[in-house]
Enzyme design. Sequence first.
Site, PDB file in Angstrom:
ATOM      1  N   SER B  22      -8.015 -38.175 -13.191  1.00  0.00           N
ATOM      2  CA  SER B  22      -9.461 -38.177 -13.363  1.00  0.00           C
ATOM      3  C   SER B  22     -10.162 -39.196 -12.484  1.00  0.00           C
ATOM      4  CB  SER B  22      -9.793 -38.455 -14.829  1.00  0.00           C
ATOM      5  OG  SER B  22      -9.121 -39.623 -15.267  1.00  0.00           O
ATOM      6  N   ASN B 109      -7.045 -44.091 -25.404  1.00  0.00           N
ATOM      7  CA  ASN B 109      -7.870 -43.208 -26.243  1.00  0.00           C
ATOM      8  C   ASN B 109      -9.135 -43.903 -26.739  1.00  0.00           C
ATOM      9  OD1 ASN B 109      -5.805 -41.446 -25.812  1.00  0.00           O
ATOM     10  ND2 ASN B 109      -5.099 -41.332 -27.929  1.00  0.00           N
ATOM     11  N   THR B 154     -52.113 -16.690 -22.652  1.00  0.00           N
ATOM     12  CA  THR B 154     -51.008 -16.217 -23.482  1.00  0.00           C
ATOM     13  C   THR B 154     -50.553 -14.912 -22.846  1.00  0.00           C
ATOM     14  OG1 THR B 154     -52.448 -15.012 -25.008  1.00  0.00           O
ATOM     15  CG2 THR B 154     -51.881 -17.276 -25.618  1.00  0.00           C
ATOM     16  N   HIS B 155     -49.276 -14.657 -22.850  1.00  0.00           N
ATOM     17  CA  HIS B 155     -48.717 -13.465 -22.190  1.00  0.00           C
ATOM     18  C   HIS B 155     -49.083 -13.447 -20.701  1.00  0.00           C
ATOM     19  CE1 HIS B 155     -48.060 -11.494 -26.236  1.00  0.00           C
ATOM     20  NE2 HIS B 155     -49.098 -12.260 -26.530  1.00  0.00           N
ATOM     21  N   SER B 276     -40.524 -23.390   5.996  1.00  0.00           N
ATOM     22  CA  SER B 276     -39.547 -22.337   6.195  1.00  0.00           C
ATOM     23  C   SER B 276     -39.020 -22.411   7.613  1.00  0.00           C
ATOM     24  CB  SER B 276     -40.215 -20.986   5.950  1.00  0.00           C
ATOM     25  OG  SER B 276     -39.536 -19.962   6.625  1.00  0.00           O
ATOM     26  N   LYS B 282     -45.462 -21.248   5.738  1.00  0.00           N
ATOM     27  CA  LYS B 282     -45.031 -21.514   4.366  1.00  0.00           C
ATOM     28  C   LYS B 282     -45.167 -22.982   3.955  1.00  0.00           C
ATOM     29  CE  LYS B 282     -43.493 -18.855   1.960  1.00  0.00           C
ATOM     30  NZ  LYS B 282     -42.100 -18.435   1.810  1.00  0.00           N
ATOM     31  N   GLU B 289     -39.205 -25.472  -7.842  1.00  0.00           N
ATOM     32  CA  GLU B 289     -38.241 -24.372  -8.011  1.00  0.00           C
ATOM     33  C   GLU B 289     -36.871 -24.901  -8.418  1.00  0.00           C
ATOM     34  OE1 GLU B 289     -38.685 -21.152  -4.719  1.00  0.00           O
ATOM     35  OE2 GLU B 289     -39.634 -22.972  -3.963  1.00  0.00           O
ATOM     36  N   TYR B 316      -6.942 -37.016 -30.384  1.00  0.00           N
ATOM     37  CA  TYR B 316      -7.216 -36.869 -28.964  1.00  0.00           C
ATOM     38  C   TYR B 316      -6.402 -35.717 -28.381  1.00  0.00           C
ATOM     39  CZ  TYR B 316      -7.893 -37.765 -24.057  1.00  0.00           C
ATOM     40  OH  TYR B 316      -8.230 -37.598 -22.735  1.00  0.00           O
TER      41      TYR B 316
END
Lengths: 457, 457, 457, 457
Positions: B22, B109, B154-155, B276, B282, B289, B316
């Site tokens: 690890s 542990n 809304t919606h 872009s 752009k 995003e 463990y």
Amino acid sequence: MRLWGGRFSKDPDQLAHEFTRSLPFDQRLAEHDIAGSIAHVRMLGHCAVLTPGEARKIEAGLERVRAGLSSGELTLDPESEDIHTEIERLLIEQVGAVAGKLHTARSRNDQIALDLRLFVREEIDSLRDHTAALQRALVEVAEKHLDTVMPGYTHLQRAQPVLLAHHLMAYFFMVQRDRDRLAECRKRVDLCPLGAAALAGTSFPIDPSFVAKQLGFDGLCPNSIDAVSDRDFILEFLADAAIAAVHLSQLAAEIVLWSSTEFGFVRLDDAWCTGSSIMPQKRNPDGAELTRGKAGRVFGNLMNLLSVLKGLPLAYNRDLQEDKEALFDTADTVSASLRVMRGMVTTASFDTQRMADALSAGFPTATGVADYLVRAGLPFREAHGIAGQIVQYCEKEKIGFEQLSVEEWRSFSAEFGEDIVKRISPGGAVAGKVSPGGTAPPQVKDQIARARKLLES
Amino acid sequence: MRLWGGRFSKDPDQLAHEFTRSLPFDQRLAEHDIAGSIAHVRMLGHCAVLTPGEARKIEAGLERVRAGLSSGELTLDPESEDIHTEIERLLIEQVGAVAGKLHTARSRNDQIALDLRLFVREEIDSLRDHTAALQRALVEVAEKHLDTVMPGYTHLQRAQPVLLAHHLMAYFFMVQRDRDRLAECRKRVDLCPLGAAALAGTSFPIDPSFVAKQLGFDGLCPNSIDAVSDRDFILEFLADAAIAAVHLSQLAAEIVLWSSTEFGFVRLDDAWCTGSSIMPQKRNPDGAELTRGKAGRVFGNLMNLLSVLKGLPLAYNRDLQEDKEALFDTADTVSASLRVMRGMVTTASFDTQRMADALSAGFPTATGVADYLVRAGLPFREAHGIAGQIVQYCEKEKIGFEQLSVEEWRSFSAEFGEDIVKRISPGGAVAGKVSPGGTAPPQVKDQIARARKLLES
Amino acid sequence: MRLWGGRFSKDPDQLAHEFTRSLPFDQRLAEHDIAGSIAHVRMLGHCAVLTPGEARKIEAGLERVRAGLSSGELTLDPESEDIHTEIERLLIEQVGAVAGKLHTARSRNDQIALDLRLFVREEIDSLRDHTAALQRALVEVAEKHLDTVMPGYTHLQRAQPVLLAHHLMAYFFMVQRDRDRLAECRKRVDLCPLGAAALAGTSFPIDPSFVAKQLGFDGLCPNSIDAVSDRDFILEFLADAAIAAVHLSQLAAEIVLWSSTEFGFVRLDDAWCTGSSIMPQKRNPDGAELTRGKAGRVFGNLMNLLSVLKGLPLAYNRDLQEDKEALFDTADTVSASLRVMRGMVTTASFDTQRMADALSAGFPTATGVADYLVRAGLPFREAHGIAGQIVQYCEKEKIGFEQLSVEEWRSFSAEFGEDIVKRISPGGAVAGKVSPGGTAPPQVKDQIARARKLLES
Amino acid sequence: MRLWGGRFSKDPDQLAHEFTRSLPFDQRLAEHDIAGSIAHVRMLGHCAVLTPGEARKIEAGLERVRAGLSSGELTLDPESEDIHTEIERLLIEQVGAVAGKLHTARSRNDQIALDLRLFVREEIDSLRDHTAALQRALVEVAEKHLDTVMPGYTHLQRAQPVLLAHHLMAYFFMVQRDRDRLAECRKRVDLCPLGAAALAGTSFPIDPSFVAKQLGFDGLCPNSIDAVSDRDFILEFLADAAIAAVHLSQLAAEIVLWSSTEFGFVRLDDAWCTGSSIMPQKRNPDGAELTRGKAGRVFGNLMNLLSVLKGLPLAYNRDLQEDKEALFDTADTVSASLRVMRGMVTTASFDTQRMADALSAGFPTATGVADYLVRAGLPFREAHGIAGQIVQYCEKEKIGFEQLSVEEWRSFSAEFGEDIVKRISPGGAVAGKVSPGGTAPPQVKDQIARARKLLES
């Protein structure tokens, strides 16, 4: 009946209607919806938005709807759009056109938020009771097994002797965290969203605190846009439930494991096993297997709602309707799993002899051998190495520690004395683990005492 | 170097070594591991498990390792198994064989449980600071826009006029819940697992409270088996982070939407857009995003660890090693997303004219028309129906409410008076929403005042 | 009635019974269970395990149960354990004790595997039909809009002009992959598990191929242990459905976006919108919002079953019972979403004028400016830079490309000629994109032709 | 260096730059990016978009970049935005301004789609090799154990005797489905997206088929908008990998279980175990535990990308950048898990004596008792009940079937003959299971023969 439609030139497509309506599942909120409406209409009367007569009439009508649904005299129209529409329809049957005034200063957006908060609050209280009941069962069994020594496992390998009571109390404290988390979630549930109307608040001179007080809420949602779009309280409930389901799955998995012929540590009561349609000898721990498996659906429900909410713009979007089935299913699943685990634990027999036998192989007291040498002054790493060699030797000879003579011990290190024999007995090993939270009987009794206090508070 | 191996006849397969080690990720815990070891060795000295000289020597060595790693004089051996092994190797280089005594009364542990708790506690504090910074940014922008009226949605349909400040404050209160949840999670993190050793506690006469105090912990883990297997504190952190990521994704999604030419409500600062490689015109809201998208990985990390833990028996198991990358990635992702959202919000320009223009279409004040009739005594449902017909009429004529004459209003209902014109202006509509938490300026100012108090506390 | 119990000393606890029984949901498999049993009993007769008379009697009984359930003359006992038990109970009512012979050489383990395979095969066929229907709708609308130019978007910013037909055909090909994946999944579903019995096979002289042929299966499961534990075919179905749900959510999200007043590209038919209980002007795209949201439950169902199956040892474990609700819900959800999307797409009106207008702002033809310069010999990077400067200039002057004089063009680069004006018109830009798969009308027509062929095959 | 910026008045904020850049992970695609660029530039030369000299110069430059990166002479600038920008920067160093022409008729949108498709195709081929290697290992061990009888389990209860070879072959066929799914996924990966440019196609006279052929693709993406937004091929790969990870987790979980002292069916080679830092006796199956645990991250990665893609409008959005780390991590995890499982299986010793001993308890041949009575003419249900009573009797007497005298057998049913003794021996039970796919040695040999054929094809 629909609560809208003035500007529409035709009815919804049948498929659209089927797809969008929520009555098949939100009917579960009928009680909560009526309770919220009664509080709302009382407030409208209190604030003189409705006349006292109107308010009384509507409230009486709602009470009759409640009673009628409860007794079965009234039934929901299965074709209706949602529970709000349906309750209003039934109310109109009772009181006529004045029913239309119930919707003053309220929208389905804040209404459903209210219903859901009432539901979650109730479920939290119920789940907290069921967690406490499981905890009580664990403590009771633990108290009976303060003398039962068994192998503690890491990596599913026998690691060190522990008390069965100690092992069970580990679950007690896991479940305690679940109970604590639910209590904290409840604080965020316990706010009243009414008054937010569609999203912007309302221009009627209402008093949302009056409603909140009627329904036992701790306060008001601070922002009306947030009030109608917030589903955090469901997400948090689902997340708390998912962690609880992890714990239940672990307890269940151990029951499955311990019920195997190979382990044989536990024998479930006949009332908690099922048989096989083809294999006559089988006693299957189905309830435990299902509890383990059902964690999956609790995770799935959480993932569901997280995905639904991701990237949704404010305020209400119809996607939010998808919150309900995930919520209901999770509440039911965790509730049933808690009760099943409690039933299994309470009625199970633990085979203490098998547990004791299991300590005679696998060298679970080898750590004690290393510790012995460390006390004699060796650095831990060196002591660990010697103990490893002794294990390797015993394995080759197919004997256990208890069969080694003192001479043999000394051939590995001159530091070993006569007392090594006692130190590597399971009972001796357990008795030695006196660090707080450790497996020595007094430490485990302390844990039980602490647990009793937590259950009383 | 390995911390085990006495009973093994050969080295691990190279692939096994690569698969199980690890260090590539747990090296991030080097500081926490050293801090924990210093506290542990001080305690061993304090409790006379080690001599004062041994303890001092080891502590000094650990300090040198810490300084050396920090300055770059010492480097980690990339082939080492894990950070514990590697710190011990470096310590041996500094102080020789006495280093082996550091592991007395401790196992990897409980050691890794400690390191992780120190890490999570630190990250919670950091994330709480970053949430507060985002909240401050939201309040500051809200205060500038107490006069800016925009459509509430809304919606994704224009619903009712709201203040931009009100809309932004919705996010404030969402993030406040995130901050509160993290604070509550912290209480469950803030317990010291040391003394649990492998799982059963230890027979050395140690004082875990001494360690806990050194490291600023609020208490001790109550059960040693639970102490080494518990990863609830990570699960809860990941769940809290996932809910926070939902909020961030929603804010980000609105920034993307509002940055479109179609909405045009916001223009991001050039420093927060990217271009872009092929389309020269752009200005892409990439940061928003990505914040929206990165919620996915935060959900995935939660799902990962839930799946890992499901059905694991005590105590463990090596599966637990899988907790780290999910934890690190989530902490980093949410931290960066919070800072990015703060940067974007602080520097963005809101196009108040576009917002005002957007209120002239879509009939966002139609609720006010219905409410007008309700005040005149009509049941809401009937009022709603009439308002719907007026909308349908205006749509057919391609006009807005403001172009209707009073006669035209009256042709739909005799209840309409001259004042209807003012009531359906966006400003008038907003001013009317005086319910607590509503969008009327005084209510939003109240929210801001409340927010200021929350930030100060 | 239970299919086991010989060795049990008491009945299951009522809670255990409620928790473990599956009839509330697996009753959906009644038809499949009967069909499988009929094939099985015919085979038992064919192989002389039963006498011809026994086999005929049982088959006739099963047919009566089928007819009775279908007509409503027979009803399921809601307290029964599962559909297999319940069908057998009904069969006993019809034919008496000989019914017990139906279970010869079969276990519920292979029986449920069979039922599920029959169900999934059927659902795949149905979903493939529904995907084809949506594809047909997309092609039909695309064919009507071969002249409709609209902005194509990247990062939700207007990027380049494209044909609406081209945009819709993107969805066609996305859905085509869904249809293809389901076809491939079907091959792995289409194997008969019968004969595996509990897990090891059976010692009765049976002929599984006979059963497979009766039920139209393509072959036999190759390994009996795998046959009873394999749920890959459900996992794969759920994964295919999840990818399909992603596509549907994307189409739905665009419908929501395009239905906003800001975009205004599409107007849904009244039959596919719903209104608001409080805001009379609203026309909400609820069906699209729900389709978007319902992707969440499809993901959740997948996550559910993955978690359930992780780490399960062979062969059958009761956890597998959790496969059904996830499966049923996913099949229903994706089926309904496909039909709803088809309904919406077919009836929607596209506002081609709004689309055309949207091309006049945001400089979606700026790439054409750069390409123009590249054709004149400039490296793309340089051309891109010049085009960027022209955009910046136009933005400052608040004009579009079409308002620039040739002199102004030339002030940026001497390479510009008179023809630049035509090249930066949306129609010109679209016409130029002649690469295969591009947006020029002939290319889109090719895609449509290809699509027609795929639908026919 | 940035590939855009002409219209921007300032540089990105440092935090924005850090947040949005992908070089830290997409550098893994350097080889694929260069390969794609070489094919692209050859095509540009072939189509006379570039002069032969330009094309040759750029190709040579790309080859030098490839060689330089491979040898270490060239290094990536860690501050760069992404791998495309960075390769172009290095190319400019090699060939000067002409490098800018490489981007003609291409955008990063189609370029990254290409790189990813090349990567996934390669990983599929590699994973298919690793699955075949694991299959070969399984077959080899199975062939050695055609005589080894062990208990087959359902509900983790001993169910019926099976051959170890049969059990292992179950995994063979599970993995075979994984291999088949990957092959089918490959078909959808194997399409070339180049020519789509930003999203609409390109107006340069290019020949995408030329590029496709160069890179060994089977065809072209049919729609340019879809070509740049499609990530199905990654989703499908992640889903296939998740199902494979389920299988690996199951095999791993059984290895963990079988390595326990309680089961003792398998002993892992020392090279595939690890020890404990504190418990000298431990031999932990860490590789198996981690394989089991790592399924969680594979699920998480799938959930991540599903959530990222849900509800995204067409075409490219920056959220898509989040596809890479999930993809890389999944490919690496499943690859390593496959190799680890192969290593473990190949080197493990199976303790056939323990397996045989395990058949003497738990009544795994009780089904044979029932079947015996069925053959004698009893309905299965009745036979099952009698067998259950015999089990209960033996349990009470603490004996096994083999200790029952024929008289005792007959006391339960007169149908029992002398031959019952042989029929309930494990070997006899296994030999009897002759149904196709069953556990009788000839059936298992058939499976192995079939497996060999599948591996050869």
